[in-house]
Design a protein around this motif. Structure first.
Motif, PDB file in Angstrom:
ATOM      1  N   ALA A 165      -4.911 -35.691 -13.007  1.00 43.41           N
ATOM      2  CA  ALA A 165      -5.562 -36.849 -13.620  1.00 43.41           C
ATOM      3  C   ALA A 165      -4.600 -38.037 -13.683  1.00 43.41           C
ATOM      4  CB  ALA A 165      -6.060 -36.488 -15.020  1.00 43.41           C
ATOM      5  N   VAL A 166      -3.326 -37.760 -13.966  1.00 43.53           N
ATOM      6  CA  VAL A 166      -2.322 -38.830 -14.004  1.00 43.53           C
ATOM      7  C   VAL A 166      -2.128 -39.419 -12.607  1.00 43.53           C
ATOM      8  CG1 VAL A 166       0.110 -39.341 -14.416  1.00 43.53           C
ATOM      9  CG2 VAL A 166      -1.151 -37.915 -16.036  1.00 43.53           C
ATOM     10  N   VAL A 167      -2.031 -38.541 -11.603  1.00 44.93           N
ATOM     11  CA  VAL A 167      -1.869 -39.016 -10.221  1.00 44.93           C
ATOM     12  C   VAL A 167      -3.037 -39.913  -9.827  1.00 44.93           C
ATOM     13  CG1 VAL A 167      -1.808 -38.309  -7.800  1.00 44.93           C
ATOM     14  CG2 VAL A 167      -0.467 -37.055  -9.499  1.00 44.93           C
ATOM     15  N   GLU A 168      -4.248 -39.494 -10.150  1.00 46.80           N
ATOM     16  CA  GLU A 168      -5.433 -40.290  -9.807  1.00 46.80           C
ATOM     17  C   GLU A 168      -5.407 -41.644 -10.515  1.00 46.80           C
ATOM     18  OE1 GLU A 168     -10.329 -40.142 -10.041  1.00 46.80           O
ATOM     19  OE2 GLU A 168      -9.126 -38.505 -10.878  1.00 46.80           O
ATOM     20  N   ALA A 169      -5.021 -41.648 -11.804  1.00 48.33           N
ATOM     21  CA  ALA A 169      -4.988 -42.905 -12.559  1.00 48.33           C
ATOM     22  C   ALA A 169      -3.949 -43.862 -11.971  1.00 48.33           C
ATOM     23  CB  ALA A 169      -4.665 -42.611 -14.025  1.00 48.33           C
ATOM     24  N   LEU A 170      -2.797 -43.334 -11.618  1.00 47.72           N
ATOM     25  CA  LEU A 170      -1.763 -44.182 -11.020  1.00 47.72           C
ATOM     26  C   LEU A 170      -2.215 -44.727  -9.671  1.00 47.72           C
ATOM     27  CD1 LEU A 170       1.390 -42.023 -11.877  1.00 47.72           C
ATOM     28  CD2 LEU A 170       0.889 -44.298 -12.781  1.00 47.72           C
ATOM     29  N   ASP A 171      -2.791 -43.880  -8.847  1.00 48.94           N
ATOM     30  CA  ASP A 171      -3.235 -44.322  -7.523  1.00 48.94           C
ATOM     31  C   ASP A 171      -4.339 -45.371  -7.624  1.00 48.94           C
ATOM     32  OD1 ASP A 171      -1.444 -42.820  -6.080  1.00 48.94           O
ATOM     33  OD2 ASP A 171      -2.801 -41.108  -5.817  1.00 48.94           O
ATOM     34  N   ARG A 172      -5.261 -45.189  -8.550  1.00 50.47           N
ATOM     35  CA  ARG A 172      -6.333 -46.176  -8.717  1.00 50.47           C
ATOM     36  C   ARG A 172      -5.769 -47.531  -9.146  1.00 50.47           C
ATOM     37  NH1 ARG A 172     -10.271 -44.202 -12.938  1.00 50.47           N
ATOM     38  NH2 ARG A 172     -11.440 -46.079 -12.322  1.00 50.47           N
ATOM     39  N   ALA A 173      -4.811 -47.502 -10.058  1.00 53.30           N
ATOM     40  CA  ALA A 173      -4.211 -48.753 -10.514  1.00 53.30           C
ATOM     41  C   ALA A 173      -3.464 -49.448  -9.381  1.00 53.30           C
ATOM     42  CB  ALA A 173      -3.263 -48.475 -11.684  1.00 53.30           C
ATOM     43  N   ARG A 174      -2.730 -48.688  -8.595  1.00 52.41           N
ATOM     44  CA  ARG A 174      -1.973 -49.290  -7.485  1.00 52.41           C
ATOM     45  C   ARG A 174      -2.906 -49.896  -6.446  1.00 52.41           C
ATOM     46  NH1 ARG A 174       2.993 -46.434  -4.321  1.00 52.41           N
ATOM     47  NH2 ARG A 174       1.496 -44.731  -4.048  1.00 52.41           N
ATOM     48  N   ARG A 175      -3.994 -49.207  -6.132  1.00 56.37           N
ATOM     49  CA  ARG A 175      -4.939 -49.740  -5.143  1.00 56.37           C
ATOM     50  C   ARG A 175      -5.657 -50.981  -5.669  1.00 56.37           C
ATOM     51  NH1 ARG A 175      -6.332 -44.211  -4.634  1.00 56.37           N
ATOM     52  NH2 ARG A 175      -8.244 -44.608  -5.832  1.00 56.37           N
ATOM     53  N   SER A 176      -5.906 -51.018  -6.976  1.00 53.88           N
ATOM     54  CA  SER A 176      -6.657 -52.128  -7.545  1.00 53.88           C
ATOM     55  C   SER A 176      -5.887 -53.431  -7.507  1.00 53.88           C
ATOM     56  CB  SER A 176      -7.047 -51.788  -8.987  1.00 53.88           C
ATOM     57  OG  SER A 176      -7.719 -52.870  -9.595  1.00 53.88           O
ATOM     58  N   ASP A 177      -4.597 -53.385  -7.849  1.00 51.59           N
ATOM     59  CA  ASP A 177      -3.789 -54.607  -7.890  1.00 51.59           C
ATOM     60  C   ASP A 177      -2.325 -54.226  -7.715  1.00 51.59           C
ATOM     61  OD1 ASP A 177      -2.396 -56.963  -8.550  1.00 51.59           O
ATOM     62  OD2 ASP A 177      -3.980 -57.623  -9.902  1.00 51.59           O
ATOM     63  N   PRO A 178      -1.850 -54.130  -6.468  1.00 54.77           N
ATOM     64  CA  PRO A 178      -0.494 -53.654  -6.206  1.00 54.77           C
ATOM     65  C   PRO A 178       0.601 -54.463  -6.913  1.00 54.77           C
ATOM     66  CG  PRO A 178      -1.760 -53.703  -4.167  1.00 54.77           C
ATOM     67  CD  PRO A 178      -2.596 -54.381  -5.212  1.00 54.77           C
ATOM     68  N   ALA A 179       0.422 -55.763  -7.018  1.00 54.88           N
ATOM     69  CA  ALA A 179       1.463 -56.598  -7.622  1.00 54.88           C
ATOM     70  C   ALA A 179       1.593 -56.319  -9.121  1.00 54.88           C
ATOM     71  CB  ALA A 179       1.167 -58.073  -7.381  1.00 54.88           C
ATOM     72  N   ARG A 180       0.461 -56.278  -9.822  1.00 56.27           N
ATOM     73  CA  ARG A 180       0.514 -56.004 -11.258  1.00 56.27           C
ATOM     74  C   ARG A 180       0.954 -54.569 -11.527  1.00 56.27           C
ATOM     75  NH1 ARG A 180      -4.618 -59.124 -14.143  1.00 56.27           N
ATOM     76  NH2 ARG A 180      -3.887 -61.244 -13.676  1.00 56.27           N
ATOM     77  N   PHE A 181       0.554 -53.654 -10.673  1.00 57.37           N
ATOM     78  CA  PHE A 181       0.995 -52.266 -10.794  1.00 57.37           C
ATOM     79  C   PHE A 181       2.521 -52.197 -10.683  1.00 57.37           C
ATOM     80  CE2 PHE A 181       2.276 -48.296  -8.733  1.00 57.37           C
ATOM     81  CZ  PHE A 181       1.746 -47.357  -9.611  1.00 57.37           C
ATOM     82  N   ALA A 182       3.073 -52.896  -9.706  1.00 59.75           N
ATOM     83  CA  ALA A 182       4.525 -52.892  -9.512  1.00 59.75           C
ATOM     84  C   ALA A 182       5.243 -53.494 -10.709  1.00 59.75           C
ATOM     85  CB  ALA A 182       4.884 -53.647  -8.235  1.00 59.75           C
ATOM     86  N   GLU A 183       4.650 -54.508 -11.322  1.00 56.69           N
ATOM     87  CA  GLU A 183       5.265 -55.133 -12.492  1.00 56.69           C
ATOM     88  C   GLU A 183       5.376 -54.129 -13.638  1.00 56.69           C
ATOM     89  OE1 GLU A 183       7.196 -58.063 -14.547  1.00 56.69           O
ATOM     90  OE2 GLU A 183       6.447 -58.273 -12.494  1.00 56.69           O
ATOM     91  N   VAL A 184       4.326 -53.323 -13.824  1.00 59.27           N
ATOM     92  CA  VAL A 184       4.353 -52.317 -14.888  1.00 59.27           C
ATOM     93  C   VAL A 184       5.355 -51.209 -14.560  1.00 59.27           C
ATOM     94  CG1 VAL A 184       3.015 -50.535 -16.080  1.00 59.27           C
ATOM     95  CG2 VAL A 184       2.001 -52.788 -15.655  1.00 59.27           C
ATOM     96  N   ILE A 185       5.283 -50.679 -13.356  1.00 57.18           N
ATOM     97  CA  ILE A 185       6.154 -49.564 -12.960  1.00 57.18           C
ATOM     98  C   ILE A 185       7.614 -50.000 -12.895  1.00 57.18           C
ATOM     99  CG2 ILE A 185       6.702 -47.970 -11.068  1.00 57.18           C
ATOM    100  CD1 ILE A 185       4.238 -47.223 -12.698  1.00 57.18           C
ATOM    101  N   GLY A 186       7.847 -51.276 -12.594  1.00 59.65           N
ATOM    102  CA  GLY A 186       9.210 -51.769 -12.455  1.00 59.65           C
ATOM    103  C   GLY A 186       9.866 -52.176 -13.756  1.00 59.65           C
ATOM    104  N   LYS A 187       9.173 -52.028 -14.892  1.00 62.55           N
ATOM    105  CA  LYS A 187       9.773 -52.453 -16.161  1.00 62.55           C
ATOM    106  C   LYS A 187      11.053 -51.672 -16.442  1.00 62.55           C
ATOM    107  CE  LYS A 187       6.488 -54.882 -18.925  1.00 62.55           C
ATOM    108  NZ  LYS A 187       6.178 -55.165 -20.325  1.00 62.55           N
ATOM    109  N   PRO A 188      12.021 -52.330 -17.063  1.00 62.02           N
ATOM    110  CA  PRO A 188      13.336 -51.705 -17.248  1.00 62.02           C
ATOM    111  C   PRO A 188      13.318 -50.365 -17.957  1.00 62.02           C
ATOM    112  CG  PRO A 188      13.457 -54.048 -17.753  1.00 62.02           C
ATOM    113  CD  PRO A 188      12.012 -53.728 -17.538  1.00 62.02           C
ATOM    114  N   LEU A 189      12.577 -50.264 -19.057  1.00 60.26           N
ATOM    115  CA  LEU A 189      12.619 -49.025 -19.815  1.00 60.26           C
ATOM    116  C   LEU A 189      11.820 -47.910 -19.160  1.00 60.26           C
ATOM    117  CD1 LEU A 189      12.665 -50.291 -23.503  1.00 60.26           C
ATOM    118  CD2 LEU A 189      14.536 -49.349 -22.134  1.00 60.26           C
ATOM    119  N   VAL A 190      11.056 -48.219 -18.109  1.00 55.86           N
ATOM    120  CA  VAL A 190      10.508 -47.162 -17.263  1.00 55.86           C
ATOM    121  C   VAL A 190      11.659 -46.448 -16.569  1.00 55.86           C
ATOM    122  CG1 VAL A 190       9.071 -46.648 -15.239  1.00 55.86           C
ATOM    123  CG2 VAL A 190       8.279 -48.285 -16.956  1.00 55.86           C
ATOM    124  N   GLY A 191      12.666 -47.223 -16.166  1.00 59.89           N
ATOM    125  CA  GLY A 191      13.856 -46.616 -15.575  1.00 59.89           C
ATOM    126  C   GLY A 191      14.609 -45.763 -16.573  1.00 59.89           C
ATOM    127  N   GLY A 192      14.696 -46.230 -17.826  1.00 56.11           N
ATOM    128  CA  GLY A 192      15.355 -45.443 -18.857  1.00 56.11           C
ATOM    129  C   GLY A 192      14.631 -44.136 -19.107  1.00 56.11           C
TER     130      GLY A 192
END
Length: 427
Positions: A58-85
């Motif tokens: 379910a998590v994989v599907e949610a992530l994939d749907r978000a990335r397909r919907s708007d790749p730029a905004r998806f990247a902004e969320v995934i690229g946040k600093p504390l995601v790295g932490g």
């Protein structure tokens, strides 16, 4: 949920970064590389999901749907600093054979945040830690339960548990919702995150929720610091605007200001409240230098990990490995550059002259040791070559002779004290 993209720095971008600067294009390239890294770590964690396979799918599907919907905004969320932490902590636990459901479920929460940003509805079960349900990058809901449901509808996030509903809205605070605060200056804003459960790792504990009056003091200092950077170091302001996203307040000891950058989290650092706007400006540049070099190290090694030589660093009392010394030199190039520019401010001229003379001498001393090291990779040697050019330009700046002499004497005294403490020079 992985990324196969290979991120390489163009030579001109590398040269700019290697000289201690870089510009917005170079920072954008580093941020793109961080998104790629985060996706790879997420893929690693999904392969080791500690819960039911249906939950992972379910998590994989949610992530994939978000990335397909708007790749730029998806990247902004995934690229946040504390995601790295978070990813670094979760991967470390998985590698040690101790994957945690709470770490995995944080990814489910992240998928919902990505869904809200990209217009994708969904819901996921998320953990509640000590009464706090984290909505990554936005805040925490205060929930009296062990688990909660984070739901996205029409771009709006709500936390549900036992009939209780909490709206997760940025910059809206109520009895059950603690948002991530923001520091603003002109048209720029930084997150001041005192709630994220993965904000630790700075060798000093993160502060708990700051009182509103304390946040107001941070805001005043930040606005003044940003004004100093904009007027006197516009090229540094451009870099920070492009890449710095989050500050994490640290516990104060009442003795001195402290700051530190997490190796695996680009665009965030922890700090105690600086004593002045000038110190705040210097700290912003100093710690972002660490972020830049760490992000470069994700793309190319600069030193041989098998090299066990230890070196003198004028800003530390302990012998430093080559990689640590290189980090210090790179950061202090930014410190020296900032104090150089702040000499233009009448109220700061005398202090800035002293700080500039000291910092550039420290950089020169550390860089000289690095240049003699056999442990540099080809990329490391290219970096050091550019740093030498920048350092020589700093050394050529006119400074009152008495101040320059005092900086040299202080550097020699620190070296003697270091030798007495650590024995004969190790480098």
């Amino acid at each position: 949920m992985t990324s196969t993209a290979v991120i390489e720095l163009e030579q001109s971008l590398f040269d700019g970064l290697a000289a201690g600067g870089g510009g917005a294009a170079a920072i954008d390239a580093l941020r793109a590389a961080q998104v790629n890294k985060h996706l790879q770590l997420i893929g690693f964690l999904l392969e080791r999901w500690p819960g039911p396979a249906s939950e992972r799918d379910a998590v994989v599907e949610a992530l994939d749907r978000a990335r397909r919907s708007d790749p730029a905004r998806f990247a902004e969320v995934i690229g946040k600093p504390l995601v790295g932490g978070w990813a670094a902590i979760a991967v470390r636990a998985a590698l040690q054979g101790r994957p945690q459901w709470t770490d995995a479920a944080q990814l489910a929460a992240l998928a919902m945040v990505a869904g809200a940003a990209t217009g994708v509805d969904g819901e996921a079960t998320i953990p509640v830690r000590d009464g706090h349900a984290s909505v990554p990058g936005l805040g925490v809901a205060l929930i009296d339960a062990y688990r909660a449901v984070l739901r996205v509808r029409d771009g709006r996030l709500k936390v549900h548990s036992d009939g209780v509903e909490v709206s997760a809205r940025a910059e809206h605070e109520d009895a059950r919702w603690l948002p991530v605060r923001r520091l603003t200056a002109a048209d720029f804003a930084l997150e001041l995150d005192d709630v994220d459960p993965y904000r630790h790792g700075h060798h000093v504990p993160p502060a708990l929720r700051l009182p509103s009056a304390e946040v107001a003091t941070w805001q005043t200092l930040f606005a003044e610091a940003w004004d100093l950077l904009g007027r006197h170091l516009p090229e540094r302001e451009v870099e920070l605007r492009a890449g710095l996203r989050t500050l994490v307040p640290l516990v104060e000891d009442g003795l001195s200001a402290r700051s530190a950058t997490i190796r695996h989290a680009f665009g965030v650092f922890g700090l105690t409240r600086p004593p002045s706007a000038a110190e705040f400006a210097v700290t912003l540049v100093h710690e972002f230098q660490h972020s830049k070099l760490s992000a470069m190290l994700d793309l190319m090694p600069m030193s041989d990990a098998s090299d066990k030589t230890r070196y003198f660093a004028p800003w530390r009392v302990d012998p430093r490995p080559l990689a640590g010394l290189l980090q210090g030199v790179y950061a202090f190039v930014g410190v020296a550059d900032t104090w150089r520019a702040l000499r233009e401010v009448d109220a700061l001229t005398d202090e800035a002259q002293r700080q500039f003379a000291t910092a550039r001498m420290q950089v020169h001393t550390g860089l000289t040791s690095i240049e003699q090291s056999p442990g540099l990779t080809p990329a490391g040697r290219a970096l050091v070559g550019q740093l030498r050019l920048r350092t020589d330009s700093l050394l050529a700046e006119p400074v009152p002779p008495a101040i320059a002499h005092a900086a040299e004497e202080a550097n020699a005294r620190i070296r003697r004290q270091w030798t007495e403490r650590n024995g004969a020079d190790l480098n």
